[in-house]
Design a protein around this motif. Structure first.
Motif, PDB file in Angstrom:
ATOM      1  N   THR A   7      72.103 -11.787  -4.817  1.00 53.25           N
ATOM      2  CA  THR A   7      71.043 -11.216  -3.985  1.00 53.25           C
ATOM      3  C   THR A   7      70.707  -9.797  -4.438  1.00 53.25           C
ATOM      4  N   ALA A  11      66.883  -9.102  -5.529  1.00 48.16           N
ATOM      5  CA  ALA A  11      66.067  -8.595  -4.418  1.00 48.16           C
ATOM      6  C   ALA A  11      64.881  -7.756  -4.904  1.00 48.16           C
ATOM      7  N   HIS A  12      65.136  -6.719  -5.661  1.00 46.22           N
ATOM      8  CA  HIS A  12      64.039  -5.848  -6.110  1.00 46.22           C
ATOM      9  C   HIS A  12      63.067  -6.573  -7.048  1.00 46.22           C
ATOM     10  N   SER A  14      62.315  -9.619  -7.115  1.00 43.79           N
ATOM     11  CA  SER A  14      61.565 -10.540  -6.259  1.00 43.79           C
ATOM     12  C   SER A  14      60.470  -9.804  -5.489  1.00 43.79           C
ATOM     13  N   GLU A  15      60.784  -8.590  -5.011  1.00 44.22           N
ATOM     14  CA  GLU A  15      59.784  -7.784  -4.306  1.00 44.22           C
ATOM     15  C   GLU A  15      58.602  -7.444  -5.208  1.00 44.22           C
ATOM     16  N   GLN A  16      58.854  -7.387  -6.506  1.00 47.02           N
ATOM     17  CA  GLN A  16      57.810  -7.061  -7.477  1.00 47.02           C
ATOM     18  C   GLN A  16      57.110  -8.312  -8.009  1.00 47.02           C
ATOM     19  N   GLY A  17      57.508  -9.472  -7.520  1.00 48.68           N
ATOM     20  CA  GLY A  17      56.902 -10.723  -7.970  1.00 48.68           C
ATOM     21  C   GLY A  17      57.393 -11.145  -9.344  1.00 48.68           C
ATOM     22  N   HIS A  23      61.837  -8.750 -14.893  1.00 51.19           N
ATOM     23  CA  HIS A  23      61.974  -7.356 -14.499  1.00 51.19           C
ATOM     24  C   HIS A  23      62.792  -6.568 -15.528  1.00 51.19           C
ATOM     25  N   ARG A  70      49.727  -2.632 -10.662  1.00 50.40           N
ATOM     26  CA  ARG A  70      50.335  -3.224  -9.462  1.00 50.40           C
ATOM     27  C   ARG A  70      49.395  -3.115  -8.262  1.00 50.40           C
TER      28      ARG A  70
END
Length: 78
Positions: A7, A11-12, A14-17, A23, A70
């Motif tokens: 996780t 997590a990060h 995923s927040e950025q797609g 990433h 973004r």
């Protein structure tokens, strides 16, 4: 592998797609260009007639790619 560790790694991104590997690639590319800009600025500090715009050109490009791109993606997302 511990689920909490998975996780933390996802997590990060995923927040950025992005996936973790996407990433990683983007962040590593930014890191590389920031290092190049840093060296160019150090060269310019010692020899002001060299690398007059290299650092600022790289930073402007990175800003375009990170911030403005973004924001555009967020606006396009319904």
């Amino acid at each position: 592998m511990n689920l909490n560790l998975i996780t933390l790694f996802n997590a990060h991104p995923s927040e950025q797609g992005e996936t973790y590997l996407q990433h990683l690639r983007v962040a590593a590319t930014f890191s590389f260009w920031l290092c190049i800009a840093s060296v160019a600025c150090a060269v310019h500090a010692l020899l002001p007639f060299l690398c007059k715009k290299t650092g600022s050109v790289i930073m402007t490009d990175l800003h375009q790619r990170m911030v403005l791109h973004r924001k555009r993606e967020v606006q396009l997302t319904p």
